[in-house]
Design an enzyme around this catalytic site. Structure first.
Site, PDB file in Angstrom:
ATOM      1  N   LEU A 111      -1.948 -12.019  -6.515  1.00  0.00           N
ATOM      2  CA  LEU A 111      -0.837 -12.146  -7.463  1.00  0.00           C
ATOM      3  C   LEU A 111      -1.071 -11.315  -8.729  1.00  0.00           C
ATOM      4  O   LEU A 111      -0.384 -11.476  -9.732  1.00  0.00           O
ATOM      5  CB  LEU A 111      -0.643 -13.619  -7.857  1.00  0.00           C
ATOM      6  N   HIS A 135       0.819  -1.226   0.000  1.00  0.00           N
ATOM      7  CA  HIS A 135       0.000   0.000   0.000  1.00  0.00           C
ATOM      8  C   HIS A 135       0.851   1.274   0.000  1.00  0.00           C
ATOM      9  O   HIS A 135       0.388   2.315   0.457  1.00  0.00           O
ATOM     10  CB  HIS A 135      -0.996  -0.002   1.168  1.00  0.00           C
ATOM     11  N   ASP A 194       1.428  -3.111  -9.703  1.00  0.00           N
ATOM     12  CA  ASP A 194       1.108  -4.387 -10.342  1.00  0.00           C
ATOM     13  C   ASP A 194       1.342  -4.319 -11.845  1.00  0.00           C
ATOM     14  O   ASP A 194       1.956  -5.213 -12.437  1.00  0.00           O
ATOM     15  CB  ASP A 194      -0.354  -4.766 -10.081  1.00  0.00           C
ATOM     16  N   SER A 210      -3.645 -11.085 -11.012  1.00  0.00           N
ATOM     17  CA  SER A 210      -4.149 -11.640 -12.269  1.00  0.00           C
ATOM     18  C   SER A 210      -4.821 -10.535 -13.087  1.00  0.00           C
ATOM     19  O   SER A 210      -4.784 -10.555 -14.315  1.00  0.00           O
ATOM     20  CB  SER A 210      -5.126 -12.779 -11.993  1.00  0.00           C
ATOM     21  N   SER A 211      -5.399  -9.552 -12.410  1.00  0.00           N
ATOM     22  CA  SER A 211      -6.098  -8.502 -13.158  1.00  0.00           C
ATOM     23  C   SER A 211      -5.110  -7.619 -13.928  1.00  0.00           C
ATOM     24  O   SER A 211      -5.342  -7.323 -15.104  1.00  0.00           O
ATOM     25  CB  SER A 211      -6.985  -7.664 -12.238  1.00  0.00           C
ATOM     26  N   TYR A 242     -10.133  -1.061   0.142  1.00  0.00           N
ATOM     27  CA  TYR A 242      -8.917  -0.565  -0.516  1.00  0.00           C
ATOM     28  C   TYR A 242      -9.087   0.918  -0.866  1.00  0.00           C
ATOM     29  O   TYR A 242      -8.255   1.756  -0.515  1.00  0.00           O
ATOM     30  CB  TYR A 242      -8.661  -1.395  -1.785  1.00  0.00           C
TER      31      TYR A 242
HETATM   32  C1  GLA Z   1      -3.119  -4.136  -4.991  1.00  0.00           C
HETATM   33  C2  GLA Z   1      -3.026  -2.902  -5.873  1.00  0.00           C
HETATM   34  C3  GLA Z   1      -1.613  -2.315  -5.889  1.00  0.00           C
HETATM   35  C4  GLA Z   1      -1.071  -2.143  -4.474  1.00  0.00           C
HETATM   36  C5  GLA Z   1      -1.298  -3.396  -3.647  1.00  0.00           C
HETATM   37  C6  GLA Z   1      -0.949  -3.203  -2.192  1.00  0.00           C
HETATM   38  O1  GLA Z   1      -2.378  -5.180  -5.533  1.00  0.00           O
HETATM   39  O2  GLA Z   1      -3.415  -3.202  -7.197  1.00  0.00           O
HETATM   40  O3  GLA Z   1      -1.588  -1.116  -6.608  1.00  0.00           O
HETATM   41  O4  GLA Z   1      -1.605  -1.012  -3.873  1.00  0.00           O
HETATM   42  O5  GLA Z   1      -2.635  -3.843  -3.689  1.00  0.00           O
HETATM   43  O6  GLA Z   1       0.406  -3.027  -2.034  1.00  0.00           O
END
Ligand code: GLA
Length: 388
Positions: A127, A37, A174, A129-130, A224
């Site tokens: 992990l 985060h 990600d 996937s999106s 989130y």
């Molecule tokens: C998800 C979000 C990322 C990041 C993580 C937490 O994977 O897509 O951008 O904020 O949570 O580290």
């Protein structure tokens, strides 16, 4: 399923369904050693791409619409490029539609197309996937239509798709890790400047093991987005762009203006950013114990300060603390479920799996899954070897 089997499957299904040979692309999921985060606070993260991900096959068609087939779900969507809008929350189509719409806003996609995708990455396991799916489509469209997008432009297309269509206000980690991953390396990424430093991963007798809690939290997206809002609200109080710009000392000056919960969340982010930098130093000096301690501290913060863990993840982390073969463990990804990442002695993996499985089963009536991580390259075109 092995990557090659996945490629063969997508190719065969594409040929059966559309009577064409597709251009093929592989887009990996990611792990994150540390830096939970921190990305949307314009801070630091330490992710890597893995050998599991999404294969997409794509080819132009001469219809008046596009067709996208999700092989694993056995579902097909048809859409017109100029009439795209988000659909119900949580649907896979949003990722496809979002990337196509965001790409089409900036570039001309000259014809309609057919698309098939499938993955060997567990869904909702933290992990990404999106991000893998989004990047695979952005990359595929870019190649198929010669759009000239840079990898950097593509990750922002993917991120916008996630914001506007999947309705998760994610950071850039990600999409970045999936696009720019390097074999056997973790990437220290500055999420503000996108400057990166590559650290070779050679843990000398230790390996990375993921343990999937198989918890999927329903309200994860809302939670989130709420956390991101808290961080932005506090940054605004200071008149800065992001929490990245605030020190612990700055934060303590406004302590009495914040609720304890909000204060702890901001404090966590500031401390986690520091841990990421420390972790990269520990990797470069091969100090596995120090790296492991930082992972445990990260989990503590995610559990007690940022409050994005859950009982099952805490159990999986706590259960490793007395195990001398495990240097460190933390939850990974957005939170409320998914995987823990463990730095564990190679020779101790089998025994650990045997020990933790019945304990977890007994407590939660669920069986954990284990994934050995191979750190791999980012998105790539797959050379087509099968002829139609
Ligand atoms: C998800 C979000 C990322 C990041 C993580 C937490 O994977 O897509 O951008 O904020 O949570 O580290």
């Amino acid at each position: 399923m092995k990557k090659q089997e996945l490629i063969d499957k997508v190719t065969t299904v594409f040929q059966e369904r559309f009577n064409q040979t597709p251009a093929l692309f592989f887009s990996p999921g990611r792990i994150n050693l540390i830096g939970g985060h921190t990305d949307y606070n314009e801070g630091f993260v330490l992710p890597a791409a893995i050998d599991k991900g999404i294969v997409v096959g794509i080819q132009k068609n001469d219809k008046d619409h596009c067709l996208a087939y999700a092989l694993d779900m056995d579902e097909q969507a048809d859409f017109r490029i100029d009439e795209i809008a988000p659909i119900e929350n949580g649907h896979w189509k949003n990722y496809v539609l979002g990337v196509v719409a965001e790409t089409a806003q900036k570039h001309s996609i000259e014809t309609n197309f057919n698309l098939v995708f499938a993955g060997n990455i567990p869904l909702e396991a933290g992990l990404s996937s999106s991000a893998a799916l989004e990047n695979s489509i952005a990359f595929g469209l870019n190649e198929l239509f010669g759009l000239g997008m840079t990898r950097e432009e593509m990750i922002f297309v993917s991120q916008k798709a996630e914001h506007k269509y999947a309705k998760v206000n994610c950071g850039i980690m990600d999409q970045y890790a999936s696009m720019f991953g390097e074999k056997n390396a973790a990437i220290l990424l500055d999420c503000r400047s996108l400057e990166s430093t590559v650290f070779n991963i050679d843990f000398k007798g230790y390996t990375l093991l993921l343990v999937n809690s198989h918890v999927k939290h329903q309200l994860a997206e809302t939670a989130y987005n709420q956390r991101r809002e808290v961080c932005e609200k506090i940054a605004k109080m200071f008149g800065v762009k992001a929490l990245r710009d605030i020190s612990e000392a700055d934060l303590s000056k406004v302590k009495d203006k914040l609720s304890t919960e909000d204060y702890q969340k901001a404090l966590y982010v500031i401390q986690e950013n520091e841990r990421v930098v420390e972790a990269s130093k520990a990797i470069s000096t091969n100090d596995i114990q120090a790296l492991g301690e930082l992972l445990y501290a990260s989990h503590e913060g995610l559990q007690h300060q940022y409050k994005v863990s859950c009982e099952e993840l805490d159990f999986l982390v706590n259960a490793t603390k007395e195990n001398e073969a495990i240097a460190g463990t933390r939850m990974m990804g957005g939170g409320f479920g998914g995987c823990t990442i463990n730095i564990i002695k190679q020779t101790a993996v089998a025994a650990f799996k045997e020990e933790i499985t019945p304990l977890y089963q007994e407590k939660f009536n669920k069986t954990p899954s284990f994934y050995d991580v191979q750190i791999s390259n980012g998105v790539s075109k797959i050379a087509t070897t099968i002829n139609s």
